[in-house]
Design a protein around this motif. Sequence first.
Motif, PDB file in Angstrom:
ATOM      1  N   SER A 148       0.947  -1.245  -0.010  1.00 37.58           N
ATOM      2  CA  SER A 148      -0.143  -0.017   0.111  1.00 37.58           C
ATOM      3  C   SER A 148       0.812   1.311  -0.161  1.00 37.58           C
ATOM      4  N   LEU A 149       1.941   1.071  -0.489  1.00 32.98           N
ATOM      5  CA  LEU A 149       2.978   2.388  -0.491  1.00 32.98           C
ATOM      6  C   LEU A 149       2.445   3.388  -1.294  1.00 32.98           C
ATOM      7  N   ALA A 150       2.997   4.742  -1.248  1.00 36.99           N
ATOM      8  CA  ALA A 150       2.763   5.789  -2.129  1.00 36.99           C
ATOM      9  C   ALA A 150       3.912   5.782  -2.915  1.00 36.99           C
ATOM     10  N   ILE A 151       3.975   6.039  -4.190  1.00 40.69           N
ATOM     11  CA  ILE A 151       5.228   5.844  -4.899  1.00 40.69           C
ATOM     12  C   ILE A 151       4.857   7.157  -5.721  1.00 40.69           C
ATOM     13  N   PHE A 152       6.313   8.024  -5.888  1.00 40.71           N
ATOM     14  CA  PHE A 152       6.345   9.217  -6.350  1.00 40.71           C
ATOM     15  C   PHE A 152       7.141   9.046  -7.624  1.00 40.71           C
ATOM     16  N   SER A 153       6.655   8.884  -8.699  1.00 48.73           N
ATOM     17  CA  SER A 153       7.286   8.625 -10.140  1.00 48.73           C
ATOM     18  C   SER A 153       7.660   9.912 -10.943  1.00 48.73           C
ATOM     19  N   SER A 154       8.553  10.041 -11.365  1.00 53.12           N
ATOM     20  CA  SER A 154       9.259  10.865 -12.545  1.00 53.12           C
ATOM     21  C   SER A 154      10.076  10.466 -13.452  1.00 53.12           C
ATOM     22  N   GLY A 155      10.094  10.868 -14.750  1.00 45.07           N
ATOM     23  CA  GLY A 155      10.887  10.418 -15.818  1.00 45.07           C
ATOM     24  C   GLY A 155      10.130  10.216 -17.165  1.00 45.07           C
ATOM     25  N   ALA A 156      10.308   9.564 -18.148  1.00 46.79           N
ATOM     26  CA  ALA A 156       9.818   9.610 -19.205  1.00 46.79           C
ATOM     27  C   ALA A 156       8.566   8.759 -19.164  1.00 46.79           C
ATOM     28  N   GLN A 157       7.482   9.584 -19.803  1.00 43.29           N
ATOM     29  CA  GLN A 157       5.949   9.162 -19.837  1.00 43.29           C
ATOM     30  C   GLN A 157       5.772   7.389 -20.375  1.00 43.29           C
ATOM     31  N   GLU A 158       6.767   7.311 -21.216  1.00 42.44           N
ATOM     32  CA  GLU A 158       6.469   6.123 -22.012  1.00 42.44           C
ATOM     33  C   GLU A 158       6.850   5.006 -21.018  1.00 42.44           C
ATOM     34  N   ILE A 159       8.149   5.171 -20.385  1.00 40.29           N
ATOM     35  CA  ILE A 159       8.523   4.211 -19.270  1.00 40.29           C
ATOM     36  C   ILE A 159       7.674   3.977 -18.236  1.00 40.29           C
ATOM     37  N   LYS A 160       7.383   5.194 -17.628  1.00 39.63           N
ATOM     38  CA  LYS A 160       6.330   5.252 -16.451  1.00 39.63           C
ATOM     39  C   LYS A 160       5.102   4.210 -16.845  1.00 39.63           C
ATOM     40  N   GLU A 161       4.599   4.463 -17.881  1.00 40.88           N
ATOM     41  CA  GLU A 161       3.408   3.320 -18.354  1.00 40.88           C
ATOM     42  C   GLU A 161       3.781   2.077 -18.531  1.00 40.88           C
ATOM     43  N   GLN A 162       5.018   1.876 -19.023  1.00 43.64           N
ATOM     44  CA  GLN A 162       5.550   0.461 -19.212  1.00 43.64           C
ATOM     45  C   GLN A 162       5.601  -0.218 -17.896  1.00 43.64           C
ATOM     46  N   LEU A 163       6.067   0.522 -16.996  1.00 43.75           N
ATOM     47  CA  LEU A 163       6.511  -0.117 -15.556  1.00 43.75           C
ATOM     48  C   LEU A 163       5.308  -0.088 -14.536  1.00 43.75           C
ATOM     49  N   LYS A 164       4.259   0.691 -14.892  1.00 45.94           N
ATOM     50  CA  LYS A 164       3.047   0.918 -13.972  1.00 45.94           C
ATOM     51  C   LYS A 164       2.707  -0.528 -13.320  1.00 45.94           C
ATOM     52  N   PRO A 165       2.515  -1.687 -14.151  1.00 49.36           N
ATOM     53  CA  PRO A 165       2.078  -2.961 -13.290  1.00 49.36           C
ATOM     54  C   PRO A 165       2.905  -2.983 -12.231  1.00 49.36           C
ATOM     55  N   TYR A 166       4.188  -2.824 -12.369  1.00 46.40           N
ATOM     56  CA  TYR A 166       5.186  -3.115 -11.320  1.00 46.40           C
ATOM     57  C   TYR A 166       4.787  -2.229  -9.893  1.00 46.40           C
ATOM     58  N   PHE A 167       4.772  -0.904 -10.327  1.00 43.80           N
ATOM     59  CA  PHE A 167       4.205  -0.009  -9.069  1.00 43.80           C
ATOM     60  C   PHE A 167       3.022  -0.492  -8.502  1.00 43.80           C
TER      61      PHE A 167
END
Length: 276
Positions: A133-152
């Motif tokens: 149930s963590l809060a995750i503060f992500s910043s960086g390339a949008q394409e990569i954030k979308e790609q890795l979203k299932p992990y988050f």
Amino acid sequence: MKKIGFVGLGNMGAGMAMNLQKSGFQVLAYDLDKDKIKELEKEGIQDCESIKEVTEQVDDAVITMVRNQAQTEDVIFGDNAITSADNHNVTVVVMSTLNPTIMEDLEKKVSAYDLNLLDAPVSGSLSGAEKGSLAIFSSGAQEIKEQLKPYFEAMGSHIFDLGDKIGAGQAAKLANNLLLGINMVGISEAVKFGNSYGLDEEDVLDIVEVSTGNSWAANNWGEIKEYKNNGTLDAIYKDLTSVIAESTKNKTFVPVSGLVLNVLHNSMDSEDNSNK
């Protein structure tokens, strides 16, 4: 089954890695504490002999969850580290709390190896890591954030997208931990003030819980009181030091930060002296 790398299986990292594994990902892990790895192997997490071995087997990312800048740089650039692997389709996901300046420098260094970098520190304490149930503060390339979203989503319940600029995630985490430090000192002094008038700590906290002074620190005071040097208290102290350094760099006036840092410093000194 997608393979995700994870380096740093301390109290927070172990829970995060376990939630990735439970969510259907194959976690390839590395940690210096081999006893910790053995425990997690029972849950399906795969032990690797080096960070290089982790990196060469993953599909798209290696998460780093270590204590500080030196350890993070060693994970990325050291012997048998991420950059020594023959896999250039990898994103290095820094989930440790560092600071914006360090992340900007890491981005420049990582880009020289044709690797991607994502800034994604977390908040939620040990209980959040264990519960996913963590809060995750992500910043960086949008394409990569979308790609890795299932992990988050496997590790957290509040995923914040803070734009393309590396370092914004760290700034958000430091802002949160600044407020945590202020609240910790505030609760300590509120309890002390109440005690001077014969109020028990429990009574003060019960009142705060249903009143305007409430905060996460108040609701979790029992856990916070157990914070020790060489652990969570050290981490908060490090973060407040980063807040002051970054604020000095940006000419941002944050006087309460310095006061809270001094109070924590004195508290840590008192604990050290009592243990001698």
